[in-house]
Design a protein around this motif. Structure first.
Motif, PDB file in Angstrom:
ATOM      1  N   PRO A  48       0.811  -1.225   0.000  1.00  0.00           N
ATOM      2  CA  PRO A  48       0.000   0.000   0.000  1.00  0.00           C
ATOM      3  C   PRO A  48       0.842   1.272   0.000  1.00  0.00           C
ATOM      4  CG  PRO A  48      -0.874  -1.580   1.577  1.00  0.00           C
ATOM      5  CD  PRO A  48       0.457  -2.111   1.123  1.00  0.00           C
ATOM      6  N   LYS A  49       2.038   1.189   0.597  1.00  0.00           N
ATOM      7  CA  LYS A  49       2.900   2.372   0.716  1.00  0.00           C
ATOM      8  C   LYS A  49       3.745   2.604  -0.532  1.00  0.00           C
ATOM      9  CE  LYS A  49       3.402   2.066   5.769  1.00  0.00           C
ATOM     10  NZ  LYS A  49       2.474   0.936   5.991  1.00  0.00           N
ATOM     11  N   ILE A  50       4.211   1.526  -1.178  1.00  0.00           N
ATOM     12  CA  ILE A  50       5.174   1.723  -2.270  1.00  0.00           C
ATOM     13  C   ILE A  50       4.593   1.505  -3.663  1.00  0.00           C
ATOM     14  CG2 ILE A  50       7.051   1.046  -0.726  1.00  0.00           C
ATOM     15  CD1 ILE A  50       7.285  -1.546  -2.326  1.00  0.00           C
ATOM     16  N   LEU A 112      10.834  -5.488  -8.762  1.00  0.00           N
ATOM     17  CA  LEU A 112       9.988  -4.464  -9.371  1.00  0.00           C
ATOM     18  C   LEU A 112      10.213  -3.084  -8.733  1.00  0.00           C
ATOM     19  CD1 LEU A 112       7.635  -3.855 -11.349  1.00  0.00           C
ATOM     20  CD2 LEU A 112       6.068  -4.456  -9.492  1.00  0.00           C
ATOM     21  N   PRO A 113      10.566  -2.079  -9.546  1.00  0.00           N
ATOM     22  CA  PRO A 113      10.690  -0.711  -9.010  1.00  0.00           C
ATOM     23  C   PRO A 113       9.346  -0.225  -8.483  1.00  0.00           C
ATOM     24  CG  PRO A 113      11.709  -0.896 -11.196  1.00  0.00           C
ATOM     25  CD  PRO A 113      10.928  -2.157 -10.970  1.00  0.00           C
ATOM     26  N   ASP A 114       9.373   0.657  -7.482  1.00  0.00           N
ATOM     27  CA  ASP A 114       8.111   1.094  -6.886  1.00  0.00           C
ATOM     28  C   ASP A 114       7.516   2.284  -7.624  1.00  0.00           C
ATOM     29  OD1 ASP A 114       9.350   3.448  -5.926  1.00  0.00           O
ATOM     30  OD2 ASP A 114      10.002   2.417  -4.120  1.00  0.00           O
ATOM     31  N   SER A 116       7.321   5.404  -6.951  1.00  0.00           N
ATOM     32  CA  SER A 116       8.114   6.639  -7.016  1.00  0.00           C
ATOM     33  C   SER A 116       9.121   6.626  -8.149  1.00  0.00           C
ATOM     34  CB  SER A 116       8.845   6.856  -5.683  1.00  0.00           C
ATOM     35  OG  SER A 116       9.820   5.839  -5.479  1.00  0.00           O
ATOM     36  N   VAL A 117       9.426   5.440  -8.675  1.00  0.00           N
ATOM     37  CA  VAL A 117      10.427   5.309  -9.733  1.00  0.00           C
ATOM     38  C   VAL A 117       9.785   5.254 -11.119  1.00  0.00           C
ATOM     39  CG1 VAL A 117      12.299   3.875 -10.649  1.00  0.00           C
ATOM     40  CG2 VAL A 117      12.001   4.120  -8.169  1.00  0.00           C
ATOM     41  N   ILE A 118       8.743   4.408 -11.288  1.00  0.00           N
ATOM     42  CA  ILE A 118       8.160   4.228 -12.627  1.00  0.00           C
ATOM     43  C   ILE A 118       6.675   4.580 -12.686  1.00  0.00           C
ATOM     44  CG2 ILE A 118       9.846   2.495 -13.339  1.00  0.00           C
ATOM     45  CD1 ILE A 118       7.800   0.338 -12.724  1.00  0.00           C
ATOM     46  N   GLY A 119       6.160   5.187 -11.621  1.00  0.00           N
ATOM     47  CA  GLY A 119       4.784   5.669 -11.642  1.00  0.00           C
ATOM     48  C   GLY A 119       3.755   4.563 -11.718  1.00  0.00           C
ATOM     49  N   VAL A 120       2.683   4.795 -12.487  1.00  0.00           N
ATOM     50  CA  VAL A 120       1.549   3.877 -12.536  1.00  0.00           C
ATOM     51  C   VAL A 120       1.926   2.524 -13.128  1.00  0.00           C
ATOM     52  CG1 VAL A 120       0.729   4.538 -14.846  1.00  0.00           C
ATOM     53  CG2 VAL A 120      -0.925   3.789 -13.096  1.00  0.00           C
ATOM     54  N   ALA A 121       3.054   2.460 -13.825  1.00  0.00           N
ATOM     55  CA  ALA A 121       3.506   1.178 -14.374  1.00  0.00           C
ATOM     56  C   ALA A 121       3.802   0.175 -13.257  1.00  0.00           C
ATOM     57  CB  ALA A 121       4.751   1.380 -15.235  1.00  0.00           C
ATOM     58  N   ALA A 122       4.200   0.659 -12.079  1.00  0.00           N
ATOM     59  CA  ALA A 122       4.557  -0.235 -10.966  1.00  0.00           C
ATOM     60  C   ALA A 122       3.372  -1.083 -10.506  1.00  0.00           C
ATOM     61  CB  ALA A 122       5.139   0.572  -9.804  1.00  0.00           C
ATOM     62  N   PRO A 123       2.224  -0.477 -10.113  1.00  0.00           N
ATOM     63  CA  PRO A 123       1.092  -1.321  -9.712  1.00  0.00           C
ATOM     64  C   PRO A 123       0.525  -2.147 -10.864  1.00  0.00           C
ATOM     65  CG  PRO A 123       0.436   0.988  -9.799  1.00  0.00           C
ATOM     66  CD  PRO A 123       1.933   0.955  -9.914  1.00  0.00           C
ATOM     67  N   THR A 124       0.618  -1.616 -12.089  1.00  0.00           N
ATOM     68  CA  THR A 124       0.128  -2.360 -13.252  1.00  0.00           C
ATOM     69  C   THR A 124       0.928  -3.648 -13.440  1.00  0.00           C
ATOM     70  OG1 THR A 124      -0.534  -0.312 -14.349  1.00  0.00           O
ATOM     71  CG2 THR A 124      -0.316  -2.276 -15.730  1.00  0.00           C
ATOM     72  N   ALA A 190      14.296  -0.182   7.004  1.00  0.00           N
ATOM     73  CA  ALA A 190      15.062  -1.020   6.072  1.00  0.00           C
ATOM     74  C   ALA A 190      14.191  -2.118   5.468  1.00  0.00           C
ATOM     75  CB  ALA A 190      16.257  -1.645   6.800  1.00  0.00           C
ATOM     76  N   PHE A 191      13.286  -2.689   6.283  1.00  0.00           N
ATOM     77  CA  PHE A 191      12.393  -3.728   5.762  1.00  0.00           C
ATOM     78  C   PHE A 191      11.478  -3.159   4.685  1.00  0.00           C
ATOM     79  CE2 PHE A 191       8.410  -6.147   5.782  1.00  0.00           C
ATOM     80  CZ  PHE A 191       8.896  -7.426   5.542  1.00  0.00           C
ATOM     81  N   LEU A 192      10.922  -1.961   4.924  1.00  0.00           N
ATOM     82  CA  LEU A 192      10.034  -1.338   3.944  1.00  0.00           C
ATOM     83  C   LEU A 192      10.795  -0.901   2.705  1.00  0.00           C
ATOM     84  CD1 LEU A 192       7.769   0.863   6.262  1.00  0.00           C
ATOM     85  CD2 LEU A 192       7.122  -1.221   5.043  1.00  0.00           C
ATOM     86  N   SER A 193      12.053  -0.559   2.870  1.00  0.00           N
ATOM     87  CA  SER A 193      12.848  -0.078   1.748  1.00  0.00           C
ATOM     88  C   SER A 193      13.308  -1.208   0.828  1.00  0.00           C
ATOM     89  CB  SER A 193      14.062   0.702   2.277  1.00  0.00           C
ATOM     90  OG  SER A 193      14.904   1.073   1.212  1.00  0.00           O
ATOM     91  N   TRP A 194      13.950  -2.222   1.428  1.00  0.00           N
ATOM     92  CA  TRP A 194      14.490  -3.290   0.580  1.00  0.00           C
ATOM     93  C   TRP A 194      14.399  -4.687   1.200  1.00  0.00           C
ATOM     94  CZ3 TRP A 194      18.400  -5.993   2.955  1.00  0.00           C
ATOM     95  CH2 TRP A 194      19.058  -5.356   4.005  1.00  0.00           C
ATOM     96  N   GLY A 195      14.177  -4.757   2.507  1.00  0.00           N
ATOM     97  CA  GLY A 195      14.183  -6.064   3.166  1.00  0.00           C
ATOM     98  C   GLY A 195      13.117  -7.006   2.637  1.00  0.00           C
ATOM     99  N   TRP A 196      11.913  -6.469   2.345  1.00  0.00           N
ATOM    100  CA  TRP A 196      10.832  -7.319   1.835  1.00  0.00           C
ATOM    101  C   TRP A 196      11.220  -7.989   0.524  1.00  0.00           C
ATOM    102  CZ3 TRP A 196       8.512  -6.564  -2.904  1.00  0.00           C
ATOM    103  CH2 TRP A 196       8.766  -5.331  -3.542  1.00  0.00           C
ATOM    104  N   ARG A 197      12.072  -7.321  -0.255  1.00  0.00           N
ATOM    105  CA  ARG A 197      12.490  -7.880  -1.542  1.00  0.00           C
ATOM    106  C   ARG A 197      13.319  -9.155  -1.352  1.00  0.00           C
ATOM    107  NH1 ARG A 197      11.584  -4.203  -5.661  1.00  0.00           N
ATOM    108  NH2 ARG A 197      11.160  -2.059  -4.988  1.00  0.00           N
ATOM    109  N   VAL A 198      14.078  -9.201  -0.278  1.00  0.00           N
ATOM    110  CA  VAL A 198      14.906 -10.383   0.001  1.00  0.00           C
ATOM    111  C   VAL A 198      14.036 -11.629   0.125  1.00  0.00           C
ATOM    112  CG1 VAL A 198      16.500 -11.454   1.644  1.00  0.00           C
ATOM    113  CG2 VAL A 198      16.697  -9.009   1.108  1.00  0.00           C
TER     114      VAL A 198
END
Length: 445
Positions: A48-50, A112-114, A116-124, A190-198
């Motif tokens: 929901p945040k990213i 997947l970039p969030d 803030s990086v690729i805009g609406v393409a991210a949730p799509t 850190a978890f919200l930033s990149w930890g979840w990706r691990v």
């Protein structure tokens, strides 16, 4: 020449390739539920945040959960596509594709970039990847079950088919282990930033392990015999609906109670215990993990038990026992004891194990061998939509409407009755066809 046939008749030998097929089957469904667990956490805390940022946090949460639901809704599509292929071209080839589809989609979510990086393409892209996961899962289960059961002994189908059923507790344990490690070593930021990706990228290890095993396996002996006699169906999905409607209904209904029960003890119990009883999330997670650990042994035990006794009877007793147990469970935890919560969840997941363990064997044996992949996949995916997919929402609505557990117990009573009807409509194991096909396969070897 008669190795497979002898094993099927006497039960004294393990058929060639059976153990490797058992592990290959377990790996795929473990990946599925590992993904399910980490995606559940990410959908609530991270996405929901990213991926769905905005002024209204609740809207972001709804959008995130909607993306989560896409995976369930896509499963019947996978059941149709891969169920058809599995009965036409074979189990092994399809299972390699489904494992790759689930695994690659999961890893790509981790990369997947969030927004803030690729805009609406991210949730799509997130929704499209979730769609791919759902399609892969829809074709994975039926094939995973057939992989272990068709290499195994036809008279011990309950045990051999249970490999795919161990996936939920195994996947949950692995996912919670990874999440616990990340939580212990990383800050919330850190978890919200990149930890979840691990957690998502770690699924690549399961994919590689599963692929190594599956690529080394031969096609199942049963499908080899079907292909040797030219008995592959031209339109398996059509044949299932036209020739096996009762089997499809029986198999689908049998899944409803275990699916709803699992949702209660792995999802909704966290809401009830924290909001109504004032327990911590850690208390609930510990109870679920202990229950899942017991399931690792109870699921294959239950499958094996139904090879000795009437499968429908054991399954039915567990369904009826579930309906009787749910009120007792809520009374047990009313005293707000963490110990009683843990004991209650363990017992609840034990009831689930005694339905879920033999479920794979029960569903597949409703269909003739030449239609097993399509029939099993359709039953599994369609039942999932009306069972597990909507159960958490129904639990939440019933709890909000009543403020107590009575309607939830009534819901489980209805689910148990539906499963009993499915068992009454079904048939007992018939191994003559399986033994003939295995004997034919052995003679062709």
């Amino acid at each position: 020449m008669t190795t497979h046939h002898t094993a099927a008749r006497t039960g004294r030998k393990i058929p060639p390739g059976a153990l490797k097929a058992y592990v290959a089957s377990l790996t795929g469904t473990s990946l599925e539920y590992y993904d399910f667990a980490i995606y559940s956490v990410a959908s609530a805390l991270v996405f929901p945040k990213i991926f769905f940022p905005g002024n209204d946090e609740f809207v972001g949460l709804l959008l995130s959960f909607s993306a989560f639901a896409v995976g369930y809704l896509a499963r019947p599509i996978g059941g149709v596509i891969f169920g058809r292929l599995g009965d036409k071209i074979g189990r092994k080839q399809v299972l390699v594709v489904t494992l790759m589809l689930i695994g690659v989609a999961t890893v790509l979510i981790g990369l997947l970039p969030d927004y803030s990086v690729i805009g609406v393409a991210a949730p799509t892209i997130l929704v499209l990847l979730r769609l791919a996961q759902g399609i892969g899962v829809g074709g994975e289960w039926g094939g995973a079950v057939l992989l272990s059961s068709e290499f195994g002994d036809a008279n011990k189908r309950g045990f051999w088919s249970s490999a795919a059923q161990i996936g939920p507790p195994a996947g949950n344990l692995m996912a919670n282990g990874v999440l616990a490690l990340l939580a212990a070593t990383l800050s919330t930021e850190a978890f919200l930033s990149w930890g979840w990706r691990v957690a998502f990228l770690a699924s690549a290890l399961l994919v590689v392990f599963g692929l190594i095993i599956r690529l080394k396996l031969e096609e199942t002996p049963v499908f080899k015999a079907i292909a040797a006699h030219g008995e592959q169906p031209k339109a398996p999905i059509t044949e299932v609906f036209r020739k096996e409607p009762r089997a499809l209904v029986a198999a689908a209904l049998s899944r409803v109670c275990p699916d709803v029960l699992y949702a209660l003890f792995t999802v909704f119990v966290a809401v009830y215990a924290t909001k109504e009883l004032g327990m911590t999330t850690g208390n609930v997670l510990t109870a679920i993990l202990v229950g899942s650990a017991f399931q690792l042994f109870l699921i294959p035990l239950a499958g094996a038990l139904t090879d000795r006794f009437n499968r429908r009877m054991v399954y039915g007793i567990a369904a009826v026992g579930t309906a009787l147990y749910i009120p007792l469970f809520f009374l047990m935890i009313d005293g707000k004891s963490v110990l009683m919560l843990t004991v209650g969840v363990v017992i609840g997941l034990a009831f689930h194990a005694f339905m879920y363990g033999p479920q794979a064997a029960y569903i597949t044996e409703q269909f003739p061998a030449r239609l097993r992949y399509a029939g099993s996949s359709l039953a599994y995916t369609l039942a999932g939509v009306i069972g597990g997919a909507v159960a958490p929402l129904i639990f939440t609505a019933l709890y909000a409407a009543s403020g107590d557990w009575y309607l939830i117990a009534a819901y489980l009573l209805v689910a148990s009755a539906v499963t009993v009807v499915g068992l009454a409509l079904g048939r007992n194991p018939q191994t003559a066809e399986e033994e003939r096909l295995l004997a034919d396969a052995a003679s062709l070897a």
